[in-house]
Write a protein that holds these residues in place. Structure first.
Motif, PDB file in Angstrom:
ATOM      1  N   ALA A   1       0.830  -1.205   0.000  1.00  0.00           N
ATOM      2  CA  ALA A   1       0.000   0.000   0.000  1.00  0.00           C
ATOM      3  C   ALA A   1       0.862   1.251   0.000  1.00  0.00           C
ATOM      4  O   ALA A   1       1.886   1.317   0.684  1.00  0.00           O
ATOM      5  CB  ALA A   1      -0.925   0.014   1.209  1.00  0.00           C
ATOM      6  N   VAL A   2       0.417   2.261  -0.739  1.00  0.00           N
ATOM      7  CA  VAL A   2       0.984   3.614  -0.674  1.00  0.00           C
ATOM      8  C   VAL A   2      -0.080   4.507  -0.058  1.00  0.00           C
ATOM      9  O   VAL A   2      -1.230   4.520  -0.509  1.00  0.00           O
ATOM     10  CB  VAL A   2       1.364   4.134  -2.073  1.00  0.00           C
ATOM     11  CG1 VAL A   2       1.678   5.626  -2.018  1.00  0.00           C
ATOM     12  CG2 VAL A   2       2.553   3.370  -2.638  1.00  0.00           C
ATOM     13  N   ILE A   3       0.296   5.259   0.975  1.00  0.00           N
ATOM     14  CA  ILE A   3      -0.643   6.148   1.655  1.00  0.00           C
ATOM     15  C   ILE A   3      -0.029   7.537   1.722  1.00  0.00           C
ATOM     16  O   ILE A   3       0.998   7.744   2.371  1.00  0.00           O
ATOM     17  CB  ILE A   3      -0.965   5.654   3.080  1.00  0.00           C
ATOM     18  CG1 ILE A   3      -1.459   4.207   3.052  1.00  0.00           C
ATOM     19  CG2 ILE A   3      -1.997   6.565   3.742  1.00  0.00           C
ATOM     20  CD1 ILE A   3      -1.681   3.601   4.424  1.00  0.00           C
ATOM     21  N   THR A   4      -0.633   8.497   1.046  1.00  0.00           N
ATOM     22  CA  THR A   4      -0.120   9.867   1.102  1.00  0.00           C
ATOM     23  C   THR A   4      -0.645  10.559   2.356  1.00  0.00           C
ATOM     24  O   THR A   4      -1.657  10.168   2.931  1.00  0.00           O
ATOM     25  CB  THR A   4      -0.520  10.666  -0.153  1.00  0.00           C
ATOM     26  OG1 THR A   4      -1.942  10.822  -0.194  1.00  0.00           O
ATOM     27  CG2 THR A   4      -0.047   9.968  -1.416  1.00  0.00           C
ATOM     28  N   GLY A   5       0.078  11.578   2.784  1.00  0.00           N
ATOM     29  CA  GLY A   5      -0.301  12.283   4.008  1.00  0.00           C
ATOM     30  C   GLY A   5      -0.323  11.362   5.210  1.00  0.00           C
ATOM     31  O   GLY A   5      -1.199  11.453   6.067  1.00  0.00           O
ATOM     32  N   SER A   6       0.678  10.482   5.294  1.00  0.00           N
ATOM     33  CA  SER A   6       0.623   9.413   6.297  1.00  0.00           C
ATOM     34  C   SER A   6       1.633   9.556   7.426  1.00  0.00           C
ATOM     35  O   SER A   6       1.899   8.590   8.152  1.00  0.00           O
ATOM     36  CB  SER A   6       0.813   8.051   5.613  1.00  0.00           C
ATOM     37  OG  SER A   6       1.935   8.051   4.762  1.00  0.00           O
ATOM     38  N   SER A   7       2.180  10.744   7.613  1.00  0.00           N
ATOM     39  CA  SER A   7       3.109  10.933   8.728  1.00  0.00           C
ATOM     40  C   SER A   7       2.372  11.167  10.045  1.00  0.00           C
ATOM     41  O   SER A   7       2.966  11.092  11.119  1.00  0.00           O
ATOM     42  CB  SER A   7       4.053  12.107   8.447  1.00  0.00           C
ATOM     43  OG  SER A   7       3.321  13.316   8.318  1.00  0.00           O
ATOM     44  N   LYS A   8       1.063  11.453   9.968  1.00  0.00           N
ATOM     45  CA  LYS A   8       0.274  11.689  11.167  1.00  0.00           C
ATOM     46  C   LYS A   8      -1.210  11.513  10.849  1.00  0.00           C
ATOM     47  O   LYS A   8      -1.588  11.300   9.698  1.00  0.00           O
ATOM     48  CB  LYS A   8       0.522  13.099  11.714  1.00  0.00           C
ATOM     49  CG  LYS A   8       0.199  14.203  10.731  1.00  0.00           C
ATOM     50  CD  LYS A   8       0.537  15.572  11.299  1.00  0.00           C
ATOM     51  CE  LYS A   8       0.213  16.686  10.294  1.00  0.00           C
ATOM     52  NZ  LYS A   8       0.519  18.021  10.845  1.00  0.00           N
ATOM     53  N   GLY A   9      -2.031  11.600  11.881  1.00  0.00           N
ATOM     54  CA  GLY A   9      -3.474  11.618  11.698  1.00  0.00           C
ATOM     55  C   GLY A   9      -4.059  10.365  11.088  1.00  0.00           C
ATOM     56  O   GLY A   9      -3.603   9.244  11.343  1.00  0.00           O
ATOM     57  N   ILE A  10      -5.077  10.544  10.269  1.00  0.00           N
ATOM     58  CA  ILE A  10      -5.797   9.418   9.667  1.00  0.00           C
ATOM     59  C   ILE A  10      -4.870   8.576   8.808  1.00  0.00           C
ATOM     60  O   ILE A  10      -4.947   7.347   8.818  1.00  0.00           O
ATOM     61  CB  ILE A  10      -6.988   9.935   8.842  1.00  0.00           C
ATOM     62  CG1 ILE A  10      -8.050  10.570   9.756  1.00  0.00           C
ATOM     63  CG2 ILE A  10      -7.617   8.797   8.033  1.00  0.00           C
ATOM     64  CD1 ILE A  10      -9.175  11.272   9.008  1.00  0.00           C
ATOM     65  N   GLY A  11      -3.982   9.222   8.063  1.00  0.00           N
ATOM     66  CA  GLY A  11      -3.064   8.477   7.200  1.00  0.00           C
ATOM     67  C   GLY A  11      -2.158   7.551   7.985  1.00  0.00           C
ATOM     68  O   GLY A  11      -1.986   6.382   7.620  1.00  0.00           O
ATOM     69  N   ARG A  12      -1.588   8.058   9.060  1.00  0.00           N
ATOM     70  CA  ARG A  12      -0.701   7.222   9.871  1.00  0.00           C
ATOM     71  C   ARG A  12      -1.483   6.099  10.548  1.00  0.00           C
ATOM     72  O   ARG A  12      -1.016   4.951  10.613  1.00  0.00           O
ATOM     73  CB  ARG A  12       0.011   8.074  10.923  1.00  0.00           C
ATOM     74  CG  ARG A  12       0.839   7.234  11.878  1.00  0.00           C
ATOM     75  CD  ARG A  12       1.742   8.055  12.744  1.00  0.00           C
ATOM     76  NE  ARG A  12       2.273   7.260  13.844  1.00  0.00           N
ATOM     77  CZ  ARG A  12       3.259   7.638  14.632  1.00  0.00           C
ATOM     78  NH1 ARG A  12       3.850   8.799  14.439  1.00  0.00           N
ATOM     79  NH2 ARG A  12       3.671   6.871  15.620  1.00  0.00           N
ATOM     80  N   GLU A  13      -2.661   6.392  11.058  1.00  0.00           N
ATOM     81  CA  GLU A  13      -3.472   5.369  11.710  1.00  0.00           C
ATOM     82  C   GLU A  13      -3.858   4.277  10.723  1.00  0.00           C
ATOM     83  O   GLU A  13      -3.852   3.085  11.050  1.00  0.00           O
ATOM     84  CB  GLU A  13      -4.730   5.999  12.310  1.00  0.00           C
ATOM     85  CG  GLU A  13      -5.620   5.024  13.060  1.00  0.00           C
ATOM     86  CD  GLU A  13      -5.004   4.483  14.338  1.00  0.00           C
ATOM     87  OE1 GLU A  13      -5.258   3.302  14.653  1.00  0.00           O
ATOM     88  OE2 GLU A  13      -4.269   5.232  15.009  1.00  0.00           O
ATOM     89  N   THR A  14      -4.186   4.670   9.499  1.00  0.00           N
ATOM     90  CA  THR A  14      -4.515   3.685   8.463  1.00  0.00           C
ATOM     91  C   THR A  14      -3.308   2.812   8.158  1.00  0.00           C
ATOM     92  O   THR A  14      -3.427   1.590   8.017  1.00  0.00           O
ATOM     93  CB  THR A  14      -4.994   4.400   7.188  1.00  0.00           C
ATOM     94  OG1 THR A  14      -6.143   5.200   7.491  1.00  0.00           O
ATOM     95  CG2 THR A  14      -5.366   3.395   6.110  1.00  0.00           C
ATOM     96  N   ALA A  15      -2.145   3.435   8.053  1.00  0.00           N
ATOM     97  CA  ALA A  15      -0.917   2.677   7.800  1.00  0.00           C
ATOM     98  C   ALA A  15      -0.679   1.656   8.903  1.00  0.00           C
ATOM     99  O   ALA A  15      -0.340   0.496   8.637  1.00  0.00           O
ATOM    100  CB  ALA A  15       0.269   3.630   7.691  1.00  0.00           C
ATOM    101  N   GLU A  16      -0.866   2.070  10.150  1.00  0.00           N
ATOM    102  CA  GLU A  16      -0.660   1.152  11.266  1.00  0.00           C
ATOM    103  C   GLU A  16      -1.606  -0.046  11.185  1.00  0.00           C
ATOM    104  O   GLU A  16      -1.189  -1.193  11.380  1.00  0.00           O
ATOM    105  CB  GLU A  16      -0.851   1.882  12.596  1.00  0.00           C
ATOM    106  CG  GLU A  16      -0.644   0.973  13.806  1.00  0.00           C
ATOM    107  CD  GLU A  16      -0.651   1.724  15.119  1.00  0.00           C
ATOM    108  OE1 GLU A  16      -1.018   1.101  16.137  1.00  0.00           O
ATOM    109  OE2 GLU A  16      -0.289   2.919  15.142  1.00  0.00           O
ATOM    110  N   GLN A  17      -2.858   0.213  10.891  1.00  0.00           N
ATOM    111  CA  GLN A  17      -3.815  -0.885  10.804  1.00  0.00           C
ATOM    112  C   GLN A  17      -3.448  -1.862   9.695  1.00  0.00           C
ATOM    113  O   GLN A  17      -3.509  -3.081   9.865  1.00  0.00           O
ATOM    114  CB  GLN A  17      -5.226  -0.332  10.605  1.00  0.00           C
ATOM    115  CG  GLN A  17      -5.763   0.404  11.818  1.00  0.00           C
ATOM    116  CD  GLN A  17      -7.242   0.711  11.699  1.00  0.00           C
ATOM    117  OE1 GLN A  17      -7.948   0.127  10.884  1.00  0.00           O
ATOM    118  NE2 GLN A  17      -7.728   1.627  12.524  1.00  0.00           N
TER     119      GLN A  17
END
Length: 257
Positions: free
Chosen positions: A10-26
């Protein structure tokens, strides 16, 4: 329950914090390999170090407002992991004024980031997603469905993102690529926390989140994990027959059907 994330990338933009980071963690916890993307390297390093505890994570420092950056993100992902299955277009922010206050430059910058950023990333990802199918989730906003006064240009950018999502789902379904959008309402974020500390610093978060003035039927502001839950589901095999939808994550506050 098997979400089908094992072996997926997966590639997730805006993922250093917030919803993006939480999605990456999941996603990482469910077995995916994730490429984090944002403009600030310091936060990306922090996110990578934290999430690497759960699985394979890397990052690219990039600005999705540039064509070359979108191509670079995807190239780095393929070089690192060999494939691409999921794209979450989360880069963006909130910028809202009345029509008379907005300059042409404001319009251009907002559309360039929120709409064209997702277009650039999707274009760069498409050749790789076509190989085996996959999922794209575009983050938009509930207010894009029912724009109030003084909500420009962000509600226009988000409404355009919803229309783009629907059209993309029609065009890309033949490749088994599913495209959906999640329409974000009041979700805890840096911006919401700043508002809380400005408006009611004497209140704890739980008290502030449950104030009647927010007009949320479920009675509270949502958490980033609750938004990430929906995104993670939409990108999973469990949502294999869901495409072209615009799903509100707003505690029931939206007025559109």
């Amino acid at each position: 329950m098997d979400f089908g994330y094992q072996g997926k990338v997966a590639v997730i933009t805006g993922s250093s914090k917030g919803i993006g980071r939480e999605t990456a963690e999941q996603m990482v916890k469910l077995g995916a390999k994730v490429m984090l993307v944002a403009r600030g390297e310091e936060k990306l390093i922090e996110a990578k170090e934290a999430l690497s505890e759960y699985g394979e994570v890397d990052y690219v420092v990039a600005d999705v407002k540039q064509d070359a950056s979108a191509a670079h993100i995807i190239e780095q992902t393929i070089d690192r992991y060999g494939r691409l299955d999921i794209l979450v277009n989360n880069a963006g922010g909130s910028f809202a004024k009345s029509f008379e206050e907005i300059s042409i430059s404001d319009w251009e910058q907002d559309l360039d980031l929120k709409l064209l950023g997702a277009v650039r990333m999707s274009n760069a990802a498409l050749p790789h997603l076509k190989k085996q199918g996959g999922a794209i989730v575009n983050l938009t906003a509930v207010l894009g469905k029912t724009p109030p006064a003084s909500s420009l240009p962000t509600t226009v950018s988000r409404a355009a993102g919803m229309a783009m999502t629907k059209a993309m789902s029609k065009d890309l379904g033949k490749y088994n690529i599913r495209v959906n959008t999640v329409c974000i309402g009041l979700i805890r974020s840096d911006q919401i926390e700043k508002k809380w500390k400005k408006e009611a610093p004497e209140l704890g978060w739980d008290e502030y989140a449950r104030l009647d003035k927010h007009n949320i039927p479920l009675g509270r502001i949502g958490d980033t994990a609750e938004a990430a839950n929906v995104i993670t589901f939409l990108c999973s095999d469990l949502a294999s027959y869901v495409s072209g939808d615009a799903i509100n994550i707003d505690g029931g506050a939206g007025h559109a059907l």
